[in-house]
Enzyme design. Structure first.
Site, PDB file in Angstrom:
ATOM      1  N   TYR A 116      36.140 -11.301  36.604  1.00 38.05           N
ATOM      2  CA  TYR A 116      35.315 -10.304  35.912  1.00 38.05           C
ATOM      3  C   TYR A 116      34.117  -9.925  36.783  1.00 38.05           C
ATOM      4  O   TYR A 116      33.820  -8.741  36.963  1.00 38.05           O
ATOM      5  CB  TYR A 116      34.861 -10.892  34.569  1.00 38.05           C
ATOM      6  N   ASP A 161      29.926  -6.478  23.252  1.00 40.19           N
ATOM      7  CA  ASP A 161      30.400  -7.418  22.232  1.00 40.19           C
ATOM      8  C   ASP A 161      29.318  -7.750  21.200  1.00 40.19           C
ATOM      9  O   ASP A 161      29.571  -7.645  19.999  1.00 40.19           O
ATOM     10  CB  ASP A 161      30.967  -8.683  22.887  1.00 40.19           C
ATOM     11  N   SER A 202      29.161 -28.518  14.971  1.00 36.75           N
ATOM     12  CA  SER A 202      30.178 -27.471  14.879  1.00 36.75           C
ATOM     13  C   SER A 202      31.382 -27.976  14.103  1.00 36.75           C
ATOM     14  O   SER A 202      31.991 -28.983  14.481  1.00 36.75           O
ATOM     15  CB  SER A 202      30.614 -27.053  16.288  1.00 36.75           C
ATOM     16  N   GLY A 245      38.412 -17.912  22.689  1.00 31.77           N
ATOM     17  CA  GLY A 245      39.025 -17.768  24.008  1.00 31.77           C
ATOM     18  C   GLY A 245      40.115 -16.719  24.097  1.00 31.77           C
ATOM     19  O   GLY A 245      40.768 -16.604  25.128  1.00 31.77           O
ATOM     20  N   SER A 246      40.328 -15.927  23.041  1.00 27.41           N
ATOM     21  CA  SER A 246      41.426 -14.963  23.134  1.00 27.41           C
ATOM     22  C   SER A 246      40.919 -13.540  23.335  1.00 27.41           C
ATOM     23  O   SER A 246      41.684 -12.595  23.300  1.00 27.41           O
ATOM     24  CB  SER A 246      42.297 -15.044  21.878  1.00 27.41           C
ATOM     25  N   GLU A 285      23.392 -15.063  26.393  1.00 25.85           N
ATOM     26  CA  GLU A 285      24.666 -15.336  27.060  1.00 25.85           C
ATOM     27  C   GLU A 285      24.610 -15.002  28.548  1.00 25.85           C
ATOM     28  O   GLU A 285      25.106 -15.758  29.381  1.00 25.85           O
ATOM     29  CB  GLU A 285      25.809 -14.553  26.382  1.00 25.85           C
ATOM     30  N   SER A 310      32.259 -15.727  21.306  1.00 25.57           N
ATOM     31  CA  SER A 310      30.949 -16.132  21.834  1.00 25.57           C
ATOM     32  C   SER A 310      29.852 -15.162  21.395  1.00 25.57           C
ATOM     33  O   SER A 310      28.740 -15.583  21.075  1.00 25.57           O
ATOM     34  CB  SER A 310      30.987 -16.267  23.352  1.00 25.57           C
ATOM     35  N   THR A 360      33.518  -0.424  30.935  1.00 26.81           N
ATOM     36  CA  THR A 360      32.557   0.678  31.077  1.00 26.81           C
ATOM     37  C   THR A 360      31.153   0.232  30.673  1.00 26.81           C
ATOM     38  O   THR A 360      30.180   0.849  31.094  1.00 26.81           O
ATOM     39  CB  THR A 360      32.965   1.863  30.177  1.00 26.81           C
ATOM     40  N   SER A 401      35.762 -12.027  21.187  1.00 23.79           N
ATOM     41  CA  SER A 401      34.301 -12.195  21.204  1.00 23.79           C
ATOM     42  C   SER A 401      33.773 -13.265  20.271  1.00 23.79           C
ATOM     43  O   SER A 401      32.767 -13.079  19.587  1.00 23.79           O
ATOM     44  CB  SER A 401      33.593 -10.868  20.895  1.00 23.79           C
TER      45      SER A 401
HETATM   46  C1  GLA Z   1      34.292  -8.559  28.106  1.00 21.23           C
HETATM   47  C2  GLA Z   1      32.779  -8.429  28.194  1.00 21.23           C
HETATM   48  C3  GLA Z   1      32.337  -7.048  27.729  1.00 21.23           C
HETATM   49  C4  GLA Z   1      33.117  -5.942  28.430  1.00 21.23           C
HETATM   50  C5  GLA Z   1      34.615  -6.221  28.380  1.00 21.23           C
HETATM   51  C6  GLA Z   1      35.404  -5.233  29.188  1.00 21.23           C
HETATM   52  O1  GLA Z   1      34.697  -8.538  26.786  1.00 21.23           O
HETATM   53  O2  GLA Z   1      32.150  -9.418  27.424  1.00 21.23           O
HETATM   54  O3  GLA Z   1      30.956  -6.905  27.929  1.00 21.23           O
HETATM   55  O4  GLA Z   1      32.674  -5.768  29.741  1.00 21.23           O
HETATM   56  O5  GLA Z   1      34.916  -7.526  28.838  1.00 21.23           O
HETATM   57  O6  GLA Z   1      35.307  -3.983  28.618  1.00 21.23           O
END
Ligand code: GLA
Length: 390
Positions: free
Chosen positions: A220, A170, A70, A120-121, A158, A126, A38, A124
């Site tokens: 996506y 995120d 890192s 990667g899971s 990003e 990143s 959304t 967030s």
């Molecule tokens: C990823 C994207 C977010 C969001 C979700 C789906 O996490 O980084 O911005 O769009 O997918 O809700």
């Protein structure tokens, strides 16, 4: 990260760069409770920051050179702030932060990053990196950022520099999180409302399906394009207000007309977004009334909508949710994040959450032959600056 691990990372900085860090910043990962796909439709989301974070230690560098090491992957990279160029590697996040802050105004820097956010899971990692980086670099140039500005800068880094077509949820969750709360974010106005999470009565379990996906990989972006196409179809059919500029501008009342006018895929995508915005409101209302059974029911509906209408679930995520929903003490489950893999989230009774986590892992292992990591996530404070240890 625990305090000792942060201090260890600061010492690693001193060893590597032969002087102590001057400033530091930390930013957490997030789990989204409801409101999926959304954010880029200018709608509502309800994430919370979690008790896993990324730390960046920093000190002024030579000229306009940025060097970064890192501890997560053991790699070192460097670049000139006056010559940013995308490389298709993690250092792009650092370049992205410099890009967003304005390369002209970012001094050279030495940076060290450490993290306990699983990568990667779908939690967030990143966004946590991006938010910690913009905070640390801004503090280094003596102009600390407001949380919302840090979120928007990390998002621009990003999406505009690294080239990941993500939404704003995120970094907002990472920058603005509050202990014990989820954040209701209106992704059009960026207005944030704190929603207390039934303290002591609700626990969050996050299970990793082990299926990896890349947001940059295409699916996506396809969903984003399909939402725009659905919007165009709805407008062409004269449905909704004349000034509608995103799927956010449609409500449940518009669904009968949309069902008549839209092609099947467009209808399913639109129906998910429209019903999901309504579910965010319903979930918040249920929490406000302390009605966890009703909140759990919204999570289950949300998962069905992501599975059947938005079509971003996987057999592994469906299994985690089905196993979770059948367990005593679990109010409801859904996939969290973009889908196509990643994690599920489960709202559970705290007294029974540990047993539920074990049963979830065992039930999944029976079907897929491997135990998924299941963590208990605590809604946590968003990003903050750290003072360098003496
Ligand atoms: C990823 C994207 C977010 C969001 C979700 C789906 O996490 O980084 O911005 O769009 O997918 O809700």
């Amino acid at each position: 990260m625990r305090h000792e691990e942060r201090v260890k990372a600061a010492h690693a900085f001193t060893e590597r760069f032969r002087r102590p860090p001057r400033v530091g910043a930390r930013a957490p990962g997030r789990v989204n409770l409801i409101g999926e796909h959304t954010d880029y439709n200018e709608g509502l989301v309800l994430p919370c920051a979690i008790d896993r974070d990324t730390v960046v230690w920093a000190a002024p560098g030579e000229g306009r050179r940025v060097r970064i090491h890192s501890l997560t992957n053991g790699e070192t990279a460097e670049f000139e702030t006056g010559a940013l160029a995308r490389r298709g590697a993690w250092v792009d996040y650092v370049q992205g932060a410099v890009f967003a802050l304005g390369p002209e105004s970012v001094p050279g820097a030495d940076l060290l990053v450490a993290s306990d956010v699983p990568t990667g899971s779908g939690l967030s990692s990143s966004a946590a990196l991006g938010v910690a980086l913009v905070h640390a670099l801004a503090a280094l140039r003596g102009e600390p950022l407001e949380p919302r500005d840090a979120a928007v800068l990390a998002w621009r880094g990003e999406s505009e520099f690294v080239g990941v077509p993500c939404g704003v949820m995120d970094p907002m969750a990472s920058a603005l999180g509050r202990a014990g709360c989820a954040l209701r974010i209106d992704c059009r106005s960026l207005q944030v409302t704190r929603v207390p999470l039934a303290e002591g009565r609700a626990a969050l379990l996050v299970a990793d399906s082990g299926v990896r996906r890349e947001l940059a990989s295409g699916s996506y972006g396809n969903r984003r394009a399909e939402c725009e196409a659905a919007l165009a179809e709805a407008r062409a059919a004269g449905i909704g207000a004349a000034e509608a500029r995103s799927l956010r501008d449609f409500g449940l009342d518009d669904l009968p007309a949309l069902e008549r006018a839209l092609a099947p895929v467009a209808l399913r995508r639109a129906r998910h977004v429209i019903s999901e915005n309504a579910r965010v409101e319903a979930f918040c209302a249920a929490l406000a009334q302390d009605d966890l059974a009703a909140a759990g029911a919204r999570l289950r509906e949300g998962h069905r909508s992501l599975r059947d209408d938005f079509e971003v679930s996987t057999p592994e995520l469906d299994a985690l949710c089905a196993i979770g929903d059948a367990l005593p003490g679990v109010y409801g489950s859904r996939l969290t994040g973009a889908g196509f893999g990643g994690c599920s989230v489960h709202l559970a009774d705290p007294e029974r959450a540990d047993a539920a986590a074990e049963a979830l892992a065992a039930g999944f292992a029976e079907r897929f032959g491997r135990r998924p990591p299941v963590l208990r996530a605590a809604p946590s404070e968003g990003a903050s600056l750290l003072s360098a240890p003496a």
